[in-house]
Design a protein around this motif. Structure first.
Motif, mmCIF file in Angstrom:
data_model
loop_
_atom_site.group_PDB
_atom_site.id
_atom_site.type_symbol
_atom_site.label_atom_id
_atom_site.label_comp_id
_atom_site.label_asym_id
_atom_site.label_seq_id
_atom_site.Cartn_x
_atom_site.Cartn_y
_atom_site.Cartn_z
ATOM 1 N N GLU A 120 0.821 -1.211 0.000
ATOM 2 C CA GLU A 120 0.000 0.000 0.000
ATOM 3 C C GLU A 120 0.858 1.265 0.000
ATOM 4 O O GLU A 120 0.354 2.356 -0.264
ATOM 5 N N ILE A 121 2.130 1.121 0.313
ATOM 6 C CA ILE A 121 3.048 2.264 0.392
ATOM 7 C C ILE A 121 4.013 2.294 -0.793
ATOM 8 O O ILE A 121 4.312 3.352 -1.323
ATOM 9 N N VAL A 122 4.506 1.138 -1.205
ATOM 10 C CA VAL A 122 5.474 1.041 -2.301
ATOM 11 C C VAL A 122 4.694 0.735 -3.584
ATOM 12 O O VAL A 122 4.140 -0.359 -3.714
ATOM 13 N N PRO A 123 4.622 1.677 -4.515
ATOM 14 C CA PRO A 123 3.698 1.575 -5.637
ATOM 15 C C PRO A 123 3.774 0.316 -6.494
ATOM 16 O O PRO A 123 2.749 -0.186 -6.927
ATOM 17 N N LEU A 124 4.942 -0.228 -6.758
ATOM 18 C CA LEU A 124 5.059 -1.371 -7.664
ATOM 19 C C LEU A 124 5.261 -2.694 -6.937
ATOM 20 O O LEU A 124 5.605 -3.701 -7.542
#
Length: 164
Positions: free
Chosen positions: A71-75
């Protein structure tokens, strides 16, 4: 195939398709530190920080972060953790705290990001809880120590020729 798997041949960002990969047991271990004044460390040890039990709250924050990494690191792929652990200990030199996190899954992609994110969140929580006493604290040395599982197999920091 691009050297960077998150880029298409035309340079567009995308989430890597891991659908054809086998689910295997994957483990990652990360570490980091927070440096602080000796008085701050003593207040943590004596549970004299007004916001509460710093180490307990920081461990919980690290575990929550591991579960929420995608949910925090886009990929980053959302994955189901089978185990996560966050251990926070006083540094042997008395200058702060060391944090070590382990993340484990049986999935098609690794858990390195989850272990690193757990360390970051745990140390940031220590900072937040103690900043009224010591704004000069310094978070440093966050790094991956070990990963195993998947096609690339095992990697250990000590065995890598390009990192110190």
């Amino acid at each position: 195939m691009s050297q960077l798997p998150h880029l298409t041949a035309s340079g567009e960002v995308h989430i890597v398709d891991v659908g054809d990969k086998a689910a295997t047991r994957r483990v990652a271990i990360a570490e980091g530190s927070i440096l602080m004044q000796p008085e701050t460390l003593q207040a943590i040890r004596d549970q004299q920080i007004k916001k509460g039990d710093v180490l307990a709250v920081a461990r919980i924050a690290g575990l929550m972060a591991a579960k929420k990494t995608s949910e925090i690191v886009p990929l980053c792929h959302p994955i189901a953790l089978t185990h996560a652990e966050v251990v926070i200990t006083p540094r042997t030199d008395g200058a702060g705290l060391d944090c070590r996190a382990e993340a484990v899954t049986v999935e098609r992609t690794g858990v390195e990001m989850e272990a690193i994110h757990a360390v970051q969140a745990a140390l940031l929580t220590v900072y937040d809880m103690c900043k009224a006493m010591d704004r000069g604290m310094e978070i440093s040395g966050i790094r991956l120590l070990h990963k195993s599982g998947g096609r690339s197999g095992e990697w250990n920091r000590d065995a890598s020729p390009h990192v110190g």
